[in-house]
Design a protein around this motif. Sequence first.
Motif, PDB file in Angstrom:
ATOM      1  N   PRO A 188       8.088 -93.894 -35.355  1.00 51.64           N
ATOM      2  CA  PRO A 188       7.753 -95.293 -35.062  1.00 51.64           C
ATOM      3  C   PRO A 188       8.585 -95.782 -33.873  1.00 51.64           C
ATOM      4  O   PRO A 188       9.745 -95.378 -33.708  1.00 51.64           O
ATOM      5  N   PHE A 189       7.971 -96.638 -33.070  1.00 54.28           N
ATOM      6  CA  PHE A 189       8.607 -97.086 -31.826  1.00 54.28           C
ATOM      7  C   PHE A 189       8.451 -98.594 -31.701  1.00 54.28           C
ATOM      8  O   PHE A 189       7.406 -99.140 -32.017  1.00 54.28           O
ATOM      9  N   LEU A 190       9.497 -99.232 -31.245  1.00 57.32           N
ATOM     10  CA  LEU A 190       9.417-100.678 -31.025  1.00 57.32           C
ATOM     11  C   LEU A 190      10.102-101.038 -29.720  1.00 57.32           C
ATOM     12  O   LEU A 190      11.234-100.635 -29.464  1.00 57.32           O
ATOM     13  N   ILE A 238       8.640 -99.660 -41.946  1.00 60.31           N
ATOM     14  CA  ILE A 238       7.755 -98.526 -41.643  1.00 60.31           C
ATOM     15  C   ILE A 238       8.567 -97.225 -41.662  1.00 60.31           C
ATOM     16  O   ILE A 238       8.158 -96.224 -42.229  1.00 60.31           O
ATOM     17  N   ALA A 239       9.736 -97.281 -41.042  1.00 61.80           N
ATOM     18  CA  ALA A 239      10.556 -96.067 -40.908  1.00 61.80           C
ATOM     19  C   ALA A 239      11.150 -95.630 -42.237  1.00 61.80           C
ATOM     20  O   ALA A 239      11.414 -94.455 -42.448  1.00 61.80           O
ATOM     21  N   ALA A 287       4.566-106.456 -43.184  1.00 63.39           N
ATOM     22  CA  ALA A 287       4.205-105.652 -44.362  1.00 63.39           C
ATOM     23  C   ALA A 287       3.414-106.497 -45.358  1.00 63.39           C
ATOM     24  O   ALA A 287       2.465-106.007 -45.982  1.00 63.39           O
ATOM     25  N   CYS A 288       3.803-107.764 -45.511  1.00 59.64           N
ATOM     26  CA  CYS A 288       3.125-108.618 -46.489  1.00 59.64           C
ATOM     27  C   CYS A 288       1.691-108.922 -46.071  1.00 59.64           C
ATOM     28  O   CYS A 288       0.777-108.879 -46.896  1.00 59.64           O
ATOM     29  N   HIS A 289       1.490-109.234 -44.808  1.00 58.60           N
ATOM     30  CA  HIS A 289       0.130-109.504 -44.343  1.00 58.60           C
ATOM     31  C   HIS A 289      -0.759-108.302 -44.569  1.00 58.60           C
ATOM     32  O   HIS A 289      -1.900-108.427 -45.019  1.00 58.60           O
ATOM     33  N   ALA A 290      -0.222-107.136 -44.255  1.00 57.59           N
ATOM     34  CA  ALA A 290      -1.013-105.922 -44.420  1.00 57.59           C
ATOM     35  C   ALA A 290      -1.405-105.756 -45.892  1.00 57.59           C
ATOM     36  O   ALA A 290      -2.569-105.491 -46.208  1.00 57.59           O
TER      37      ALA A 290
END
Lengths: 377, 259
Positions: A348-350, A374-375, B85-88
């Motif tokens: 993942p990249f930001l 995510i990570a 994350a919550c919206h998803a």
Amino acid sequence: MKTQDPFKYFRDAIDYELEFVEKEKSRGRKIVGIYCEYTPREIILAAGAIPVCLCGTSNSTVAAAEKILPSNLCPLIKSSFGYFITDSCPFITMSDLIVAETTCDGKKKMYEIMGQRKHVEVLELTQKSDSALSLKHWVDELRKFRKTLEREFKVKITDSDLRRAIKLMNRERALLRKAFDLGMRNPSIVTGLELALIRFRVAGFEKHLEMLEKFISDVEKRGKSRKKPGGPRILLTGCPTGSGSGKVIEIIEECGGVVVVQEACSGIKSVYELTEEKGDPIEAIARRHFHLPCSCLTPNRGRIELIAKLAEDFRPDAVIDLIWQACHTYNVESHIVGEFVKNRLKLPFLKVETDYSPSDREQLKVRISALLEIAGK
Amino acid sequence: MKKARITCGVDIGARSIDIILFDGRKIIDSIVINTGAKPRERALSAYQNLLVKNGIRKNKLLKTVSTGYGRNHFTDADEAISEIACHAAGVAYYFPDAELVIDIGGQDSKVIGMLPGGKVVDFGMNDRCAAGTGRFIEMVSDILDIKIEDISKMSFRKVSGCEINSMCAVFAESEIVGLLQNDVPVEKLLKGVFVSVAKRVVSLMGKSFSSREIIFTGGVAMINGVAEALEQETESRITVPSNPQITGALGAAILAGKR
Ligand code: SF4
Ligand code: SF4
């Protein structure tokens, strides 16, 4: 006020540096201000002078700079310039000479304005990373620079002076590298904020090296008892940070991540390669610096190679690219970095674009915690 | 009675506070109030009232998750999770196969790429600027002196919008004033504004996001014209859930049951 605690020491490092530089100055040593990792500190040390990094890392001088410079400029430039025009940094006041390079446009033009008040010596950094001609020009610039210092400081710089300086800088860089490599441990034994502490301003300062050794052994000792894994491991790349501009590292670690390695100039990039100790010293110095993968070079493949190597060694769970607002080179390059991280490293990249002010902390937190979520899965 | 698996999601946003009680399968009750000047206090009392109203004691709740800008200050939550994350998760409740969400709220806009089931894989968010957010549309409605509710249900499909070029909300405002002085019709102007918001958001998407269907949430999703403009800019089908404002709180309540 001599402390034996390396963490405390590096938190207060600027006080020790100031004391040291003042003392050396009063004994007649010359002080040279620098703003970039391309500056050949070795040649300055060989001339008997002390190189001091003057990069501005505080939001407090930005407003003063904006009276002269446009406001949509990178905060690193504005902060540095702010210190300069308000004369509020004793290291600038003590500098006998400032050395600059033709890196990014903002800095380059800032140096012209600085040059109206102080002696600024600009080295022309050629920018095609894979061209022999470019490297040759850079070698010539450094040879000229050696002569300039000899003339300005009325000294003779011999090859053995240069070799000694190379050895000293190599010792310093190797120690910093060893400290940064502590981030490879998994579970991690040191935080990104702790590692950010050890980027000092004054090069070739013996006391720093002693304390660096202590820092490394203390962290190792402490690390023996750490078993539980920390949060997601982050590789931070992009623009340099410093004391007062560590906002993004702070937020990452507040949100539960840990910056295991910083690729930027304020991190491992600047100490990754040592200067060769054999052969013509100026050529060796030129080569080492020319290999530094900064976004001012084109193409900057070295950065991708370095990120790949760091990803292998430090095992990050995600990559964050820090862009100071209006830093065009890093901003544009972020696209290349992002594609590489996502498609090749499969991480993942930001990209985070921000400045020194705290105003967007909450927004950054949303983004960074979403990335960590995510990570972490 | 079977042991209840009731969870609560609290979304403290810049404009509104949304709270949802969820029993693991469906929404028990929900409330939406304005954020106001004291978000923490308001959220807390709304939360308590909602529990009382439904006869649920706090210690009977399985878990409470907070999200939104105020998430870390809501001390009654057991965990804070990012609104991404919550919206998803909230969207996946209504649309289990959704892969792409566009959320435009009062202060920010986001694009979320996810796997079926709601796991986030990538996201983009607007930077500091208000262009491309609900705030920008509010500013425009102020200038035009038209209530948002009045334009929400109108269709602008047949209107060709005027060009709005400014990248910054403040400059766009003066650009709009200029256009008005040149007698540009209001519909053309509104359409232009919607298209510029849509373009902004699409620019957050990058290459890695694409999907035949996009779920559009957030307060701005209630404005028809923006959904139309997004459809035009993305060439995807745009679907707006029946209550697009509460997906964040719903997702928080759902995730509360999963962790
Ligand atoms: S990022 Fe580039 S310009 Fe900045 S200090 Fe490093 S080498 Fe110099
Ligand atoms: S961060 Fe970018 S714009 Fe700022 S000084 Fe470094 S290279 Fe130049």
